[in-house]
Design a protein around this motif. Structure first.
Motif, mmCIF file in Angstrom:
data_model
loop_
_atom_site.group_PDB
_atom_site.id
_atom_site.type_symbol
_atom_site.label_atom_id
_atom_site.label_comp_id
_atom_site.label_asym_id
_atom_site.label_seq_id
_atom_site.Cartn_x
_atom_site.Cartn_y
_atom_site.Cartn_z
ATOM 1 N N ARG A 55 41.883 57.116 35.180
ATOM 2 C CA ARG A 55 41.835 57.991 36.361
ATOM 3 C C ARG A 55 42.285 57.277 37.624
ATOM 4 N NH1 ARG A 55 36.103 60.788 34.792
ATOM 5 N NH2 ARG A 55 36.910 61.858 32.966
ATOM 6 N N ASN A 56 42.131 55.966 37.639
ATOM 7 C CA ASN A 56 42.518 55.164 38.796
ATOM 8 C C ASN A 56 43.993 54.732 38.740
ATOM 9 O OD1 ASN A 56 41.915 53.793 41.220
ATOM 10 N ND2 ASN A 56 41.524 51.899 40.122
ATOM 11 N N GLY A 57 44.643 54.982 37.616
ATOM 12 C CA GLY A 57 46.046 54.592 37.463
ATOM 13 C C GLY A 57 46.251 53.105 37.285
ATOM 14 N N GLN A 58 45.255 52.428 36.719
ATOM 15 C CA GLN A 58 45.347 50.980 36.534
ATOM 16 C C GLN A 58 46.402 50.597 35.517
ATOM 17 O OE1 GLN A 58 40.628 50.199 37.183
ATOM 18 N NE2 GLN A 58 41.537 49.339 35.386
ATOM 19 N N PHE A 59 46.961 49.400 35.681
ATOM 20 C CA PHE A 59 47.807 48.795 34.667
ATOM 21 C C PHE A 59 46.871 48.105 33.693
ATOM 22 C CE2 PHE A 59 50.864 48.364 38.351
ATOM 23 C CZ PHE A 59 51.709 49.391 37.921
ATOM 24 N N GLY A 60 46.806 48.571 32.471
ATOM 25 C CA GLY A 60 45.907 47.986 31.493
ATOM 26 C C GLY A 60 44.493 48.498 31.669
ATOM 27 N N SER A 61 43.583 47.916 30.915
ATOM 28 C CA SER A 61 42.197 48.347 30.936
ATOM 29 C C SER A 61 41.313 47.144 30.609
ATOM 30 C CB SER A 61 42.001 49.457 29.896
ATOM 31 O OG SER A 61 40.652 49.803 29.787
ATOM 32 N N ASN A 62 40.705 46.577 31.637
ATOM 33 C CA ASN A 62 39.817 45.440 31.438
ATOM 34 C C ASN A 62 38.883 45.347 32.631
ATOM 35 O OD1 ASN A 62 40.931 43.324 33.454
ATOM 36 N ND2 ASN A 62 42.763 44.020 32.362
ATOM 37 N N ILE A 63 37.948 44.420 32.581
ATOM 38 C CA ILE A 63 36.956 44.305 33.655
ATOM 39 C C ILE A 63 37.253 43.116 34.560
ATOM 40 C CG2 ILE A 63 34.496 44.025 34.183
ATOM 41 C CD1 ILE A 63 33.893 45.345 31.453
ATOM 42 N N ASN A 64 37.323 41.913 34.004
ATOM 43 C CA ASN A 64 37.392 40.686 34.804
ATOM 44 C C ASN A 64 38.535 39.752 34.456
ATOM 45 O OD1 ASN A 64 35.154 40.801 36.590
ATOM 46 N ND2 ASN A 64 33.785 40.371 34.907
ATOM 47 N N VAL A 65 39.532 40.220 33.775
ATOM 48 C CA VAL A 65 40.605 39.348 33.316
ATOM 49 C C VAL A 65 41.219 38.548 34.469
ATOM 50 C CG1 VAL A 65 42.930 39.363 32.315
ATOM 51 C CG2 VAL A 65 41.093 40.652 31.226
ATOM 52 N N ALA A 66 41.405 39.169 35.611
ATOM 53 C CA ALA A 66 42.020 38.476 36.756
ATOM 54 C C ALA A 66 41.203 37.261 37.191
ATOM 55 C CB ALA A 66 42.207 39.434 37.925
ATOM 56 N N ASN A 67 39.885 37.316 37.066
ATOM 57 C CA ASN A 67 39.048 36.175 37.446
ATOM 58 C C ASN A 67 39.324 34.963 36.561
ATOM 59 O OD1 ASN A 67 37.859 37.784 39.357
ATOM 60 N ND2 ASN A 67 35.947 38.062 38.257
ATOM 61 N N VAL A 68 39.390 35.187 35.259
ATOM 62 C CA VAL A 68 39.645 34.088 34.320
ATOM 63 C C VAL A 68 41.048 33.531 34.535
ATOM 64 C CG1 VAL A 68 39.904 33.489 31.880
ATOM 65 C CG2 VAL A 68 37.995 34.933 32.613
ATOM 66 N N ILE A 69 42.017 34.427 34.632
ATOM 67 C CA ILE A 69 43.397 33.986 34.812
ATOM 68 C C ILE A 69 43.544 33.173 36.092
ATOM 69 C CG2 ILE A 69 45.740 34.794 35.311
ATOM 70 C CD1 ILE A 69 45.290 37.011 33.280
ATOM 71 N N THR A 70 42.982 33.630 37.175
ATOM 72 C CA THR A 70 43.091 32.907 38.444
ATOM 73 C C THR A 70 42.516 31.501 38.336
ATOM 74 O OG1 THR A 70 42.976 34.982 39.686
ATOM 75 C CG2 THR A 70 42.503 32.955 40.898
ATOM 76 N N GLY A 71 41.311 31.387 37.803
ATOM 77 C CA GLY A 71 40.674 30.075 37.672
ATOM 78 C C GLY A 71 41.452 29.124 36.783
ATOM 79 N N ILE A 72 41.849 29.604 35.628
ATOM 80 C CA ILE A 72 42.570 28.735 34.694
ATOM 81 C C ILE A 72 43.978 28.429 35.197
ATOM 82 C CG2 ILE A 72 43.483 28.512 32.356
ATOM 83 C CD1 ILE A 72 40.997 29.959 31.350
#
Length: 185
Positions: A55-72
């Motif tokens: 409903r939000n038009g997101q790319f993909g569907s996940n909760i916190n992936v960006a947090n892990v990717i940013t840190g690593i």
């Protein structure tokens, strides 16, 4: 038209990174004991997250992936600007009502990582890559797999906090800036 450093359909249609899939199966017993929720309630949180994302038009569907990717990415010398395209990941929950098992799959169509050159050459980033067993030529597939696995683990943890009603409470208790707190941020 390049998807480089942009959240775009190009990340999926013309991937330039590593395609990664990771998965987990959680029994109801493990969910109750470790995550303090049922496997079914965890499934419903993931389904609600998916519906909200659609409903939000997101790319993909996940909760916190960006947090892990940013840190690593920062720790291992990846191009931090690629965090804009890297989190396009899709988690798929499947619940078996008979066995009460929850199966989760997290798919990254294109995770832009490398283990040679650029920021990976710095001593601290080399050390981080070494600790994870990803240092040097041939390590990027392992690095992508670890990022995917850590991402799924964080999504499970966050969804469990929603399912067991501790998500908001923990943010209130552990907030960096509390009302009436004299410390500076």
């Amino acid at each position: 038209m390049a998807p480089d450093k942009k959240p775009s359909w190009g990340v999926v249609s013309s991937p330039r990174g590593i395609q990664v899939v990771t998965w987990a199966t959680l029994s109801d017993t493990v969910c109750r004991t470790v995550l303090r929720c049922t496997a079914e309630s965890l499934y419903h949180v993931f389904r609600a997250m998916q519906e909200g994302g659609i409903r939000n038009g997101q790319f993909g569907s996940n909760i916190n992936v960006a947090n892990v990717i940013t840190g690593i990415f920062i720790a291992t010398g990846q191009d931090a600007a690629s965090v804009a395209e890297g989190p396009w990941a899709h988690v798929t929950p499947e619940y078996d009502f008979e066995s009460r098992q929850l199966k989760l799959t997290l798919y990254f169509p294109s995770l832009p990582v490398g283990t040679v050159g650029g920021g990976t050459a710095y001593d601290t980033q080399q050390e981080a890559l070494g600790i994870m067993g990803c240092k040097g030529t041939g390590g990027k597939s392992r690095l992508a797999g670890l990022i995917a696995t850590f991402s799924l683990a964080l999504d499970i943890s966050t969804a469990a906090a929603v399912a067991n009603n501790t998500f908001s409470k923990s943010h209130e208790q552990l907030a960096r800036a509390k009302q009436g707190n004299d410390s500076k941020i």
